[in-house]
Design a protein around this motif. Structure first.
Motif, PDB file in Angstrom:
ATOM      1  N   PHE A 117       0.825  -1.208   0.000  1.00 50.62           N
ATOM      2  CA  PHE A 117       0.000   0.000   0.000  1.00 50.62           C
ATOM      3  C   PHE A 117       0.860   1.258   0.000  1.00 50.62           C
ATOM      4  CE2 PHE A 117      -3.207  -3.010   1.580  1.00 50.62           C
ATOM      5  CZ  PHE A 117      -4.279  -2.652   0.765  1.00 50.62           C
ATOM      6  N   ALA A 118       2.013   1.203   0.667  1.00 52.85           N
ATOM      7  CA  ALA A 118       2.907   2.368   0.695  1.00 52.85           C
ATOM      8  C   ALA A 118       3.536   2.620  -0.666  1.00 52.85           C
ATOM      9  CB  ALA A 118       3.993   2.155   1.755  1.00 52.85           C
ATOM     10  N   ILE A 123       1.100   9.070  -5.857  1.00 58.38           N
ATOM     11  CA  ILE A 123       1.955  10.273  -5.802  1.00 58.38           C
ATOM     12  C   ILE A 123       3.289  10.031  -6.516  1.00 58.38           C
ATOM     13  CG2 ILE A 123       0.922  11.064  -3.636  1.00 58.38           C
ATOM     14  CD1 ILE A 123       3.476  10.157  -2.211  1.00 58.38           C
ATOM     15  N   ILE A 124       3.615   8.765  -6.810  1.00 61.20           N
ATOM     16  CA  ILE A 124       4.813   8.476  -7.608  1.00 61.20           C
ATOM     17  C   ILE A 124       4.379   7.828  -8.918  1.00 61.20           C
ATOM     18  CG2 ILE A 124       6.355   8.268  -5.624  1.00 61.20           C
ATOM     19  CD1 ILE A 124       6.135   5.242  -5.808  1.00 61.20           C
ATOM     20  N   SER A 125       5.236   7.888  -9.914  1.00 61.20           N
ATOM     21  CA  SER A 125       4.892   7.397 -11.248  1.00 61.20           C
ATOM     22  C   SER A 125       4.684   5.883 -11.240  1.00 61.20           C
ATOM     23  CB  SER A 125       5.993   7.747 -12.247  1.00 61.20           C
ATOM     24  OG  SER A 125       7.170   6.991 -11.974  1.00 61.20           O
ATOM     25  N   ILE A 126       3.940   5.421 -12.249  1.00 58.24           N
ATOM     26  CA  ILE A 126       3.703   3.988 -12.400  1.00 58.24           C
ATOM     27  C   ILE A 126       5.026   3.241 -12.547  1.00 58.24           C
ATOM     28  CG2 ILE A 126       2.794   2.230 -13.968  1.00 58.24           C
ATOM     29  CD1 ILE A 126       0.657   3.423 -12.237  1.00 58.24           C
ATOM     30  N   LYS A 166      10.130  11.087  -2.662  1.00 59.95           N
ATOM     31  CA  LYS A 166       8.755  11.574  -2.739  1.00 59.95           C
ATOM     32  C   LYS A 166       7.899  10.957  -1.632  1.00 59.95           C
ATOM     33  CE  LYS A 166       5.303  13.733  -4.783  1.00 59.95           C
ATOM     34  NZ  LYS A 166       5.187  15.212  -4.736  1.00 59.95           N
ATOM     35  N   LEU A 167       8.071   9.663  -1.402  1.00 61.41           N
ATOM     36  CA  LEU A 167       7.315   8.996  -0.347  1.00 61.41           C
ATOM     37  C   LEU A 167       7.684   9.553   1.026  1.00 61.41           C
ATOM     38  CD1 LEU A 167       7.506   5.284  -1.606  1.00 61.41           C
ATOM     39  CD2 LEU A 167       5.525   6.802  -1.687  1.00 61.41           C
ATOM     40  N   LEU A 186      -6.642  -0.388  -2.728  1.00 60.46           N
ATOM     41  CA  LEU A 186      -6.394  -1.750  -3.186  1.00 60.46           C
ATOM     42  C   LEU A 186      -6.432  -1.821  -4.715  1.00 60.46           C
ATOM     43  CD1 LEU A 186      -5.836  -4.614  -2.245  1.00 60.46           C
ATOM     44  CD2 LEU A 186      -8.297  -4.967  -1.989  1.00 60.46           C
ATOM     45  N   GLU A 187      -7.264  -1.006  -5.324  1.00 61.92           N
ATOM     46  CA  GLU A 187      -7.314  -0.960  -6.792  1.00 61.92           C
ATOM     47  C   GLU A 187      -5.971  -0.525  -7.369  1.00 61.92           C
ATOM     48  OE1 GLU A 187     -10.576   1.605  -7.641  1.00 61.92           O
ATOM     49  OE2 GLU A 187     -12.100   0.064  -7.297  1.00 61.92           O
ATOM     50  N   ALA A 188      -5.316   0.432  -6.708  1.00 62.60           N
ATOM     51  CA  ALA A 188      -3.996   0.888  -7.164  1.00 62.60           C
ATOM     52  C   ALA A 188      -2.959  -0.216  -6.993  1.00 62.60           C
ATOM     53  CB  ALA A 188      -3.575   2.135  -6.395  1.00 62.60           C
TER      54      ALA A 188
END
Length: 413
Positions: A117-118, A123-126, A166-167, A186-188
């Motif tokens: 999840f983290a 907020i960061i690129s794929i 970024k994290l 969860l979808e992400a």
């Protein structure tokens, strides 16, 4: 006989990610590099020690003990304590091993899930999410990741460093989302896991590494299904989808590593065990009223594992593509639909629908049109295949297209 180096390699793949996840959960994302350093040092010590003295009776327990000792030494030297450790010290001057590094099965599982999840955070690129997942959750080395993405170690290191920064800046926590957010988050996570799977499935280059990508993605998906908080219908559907795709993995290439199209695959090479597993997960996904894109994609993949080639099969696939495009439109999905349309309806109608998409810079577009035109207009087939040959990057796909062009040309010599 299994060599010691093979045992170490296997242990690194399986245990590195566990130790890093637990350490990062203990220290926080601010100290992710420290977690990676401690885990790396643990395996360096193991490699040196085991070469001299041989493998211990329980290599995993040996690694965990070294990791705990390394963690205790680091805490004492650097005087960096989490609030949890400080609170414990106030009660007792002795730091318990479990507090320093709780490597119980439950904490390992929870830590890896929370790390998912983290990392899988918009907020960061794929690309960064995939890279971090491969490194931290799957235990791949920087060089392996760089080779798989056809780039160099420096590029991957920079990408991962920026993502970690970024994290940190956004103060992302390693924890389960609350009940109201968990489905959205969860979808992400599932999206990133499936992208990792596709990095393996959609490539016939770097087969050893890429195949491992798909296996690791399935492991991560299964980890989600083992926790009640993340046992959602679309997570079961995602697992079913990957099982169905993976079942045809070995049939997608010949002995020379050349690509084999679906209709030319040897059914005997399909993995029936994975197909059965896929059916099990698809049935689990059907509970409730939810229909996600993963449900529809899994159903499409299921029909592709059916060895018959009658009209019913392709009509079902076509209807599923129609529903999928209503839920989430994608030009590539629309392009894939035209193959089913050719089977269920006619090649002429499929060509019309494909040409409407006008994906002129996409090699799949020209490759598909080349194959569709082959039986009705070889001149147009050659035109599109030659464009596909210029656009394609993957060497095996390029070889397949080149071979197809030669076959058509040879008919007129």
């Amino acid at each position: 006989m299994v060599r010691d180096s093979e045992v170490i390699d296997k242990l690194f793949r399986e245990e590195f990610r566990k130790i890093v996840s637990v350490l990062t959960k203990t220290f926080g994302l601010d100290h992710l590099e420290i977690a990676e350093d401690i885990a790396s040092d643990t395996f360096l010590i193991a490699s040196e020690n085991w070469k001299l003295k041989g493998l211990p009776d329980n290599p995993t327990a040996w690694l965990y003990l070294v990791a705990k000792n390394k963690t205790r030494d680091y805490i004492k030297k650097q005087n960096i304590f989490t609030n949890k450790i400080v609170a414990e010290l106030q009660k007792d001057e002795v730091i318990s091993e479990d507090l320093i590094l709780d490597l119980s099965p439950k904490n390992i599982s929870d830590s890896q899930l929370q790390m998912m999840f983290a990392i899988c955070n918009p907020i960061i690129s794929i690309e960064s999410q995939i890279g971090l997942a491969l490194r931290i959750l799957c235990g791949f080395g920087i060089e392996e990741i760089a080779n798989a993405f056809l780039t160099n170690k420096e590029t991957i290191n920079k990408r991962l460093f920026r993502a970690k920064e970024k994290l940190r800046i956004e103060n992302v926590k390693i924890e389960f989302p609350n009940e109201n957010e968990i489905v959205k988050r969860l979808e992400a996570v599932i999206s990133t896991i499936y992208l990792v799977f596709n990095e393996g499935y959609n490539s016939v280059d770097n087969l050893t590494i890429k195949n491992s990508f798909s296996q690791e993605a399935m492991r991560l998906n299964l980890l989600l299904l083992e926790n009640e908080l993340t046992q959602k219908p679309f997570v079961f559907a995602s697992m079913a989808l990957m099982c169905f795709h993976a079942s045809r993995f070995e049939a997608r290439k010949n002995a020379n590593g050349e690509l084999i199209l679906y209709e030319d695959q040897d059914f005997e090479l399909w993995n029936n065990e994975l197909i059965i597993r896929g059916e099990y997960y698809l049935n689990k996904a059907s509970k409730g009223n939810e229909i996600s894109k993963y449900h529809l994609e899994a159903a499409i993949a299921f029909w592709h594992t059916q060895k018959n080639s009658d009209d019913l099969k392709w009509k079902n696939i076509l209807q599923l593509y129609n529903r999928l495009l209503q839920i989430e439109y994608s030009p590539i999905t629309a392009l894939n639909r035209t193959f089913a349309l050719a089977k269920a309806d006619s090649i002429e109608n499929a060509i019309k629908e494909a040409e409407k998409l006008n994906l002129t810079s996409n090699h799949y577009y020209h490759s598909l049109l080349g194959n569709l035109y082959e039986t009705i207009n070889e001149k147009k087939a050659l035109f599109h295949l030659q464009l596909a040959e210029k656009l394609v990057i993957n060497n095996q796909e390029k070889n397949y297209i080149s071979k197809k062009i030669k076959e058509i040309k040879s008919k007129h010599q």
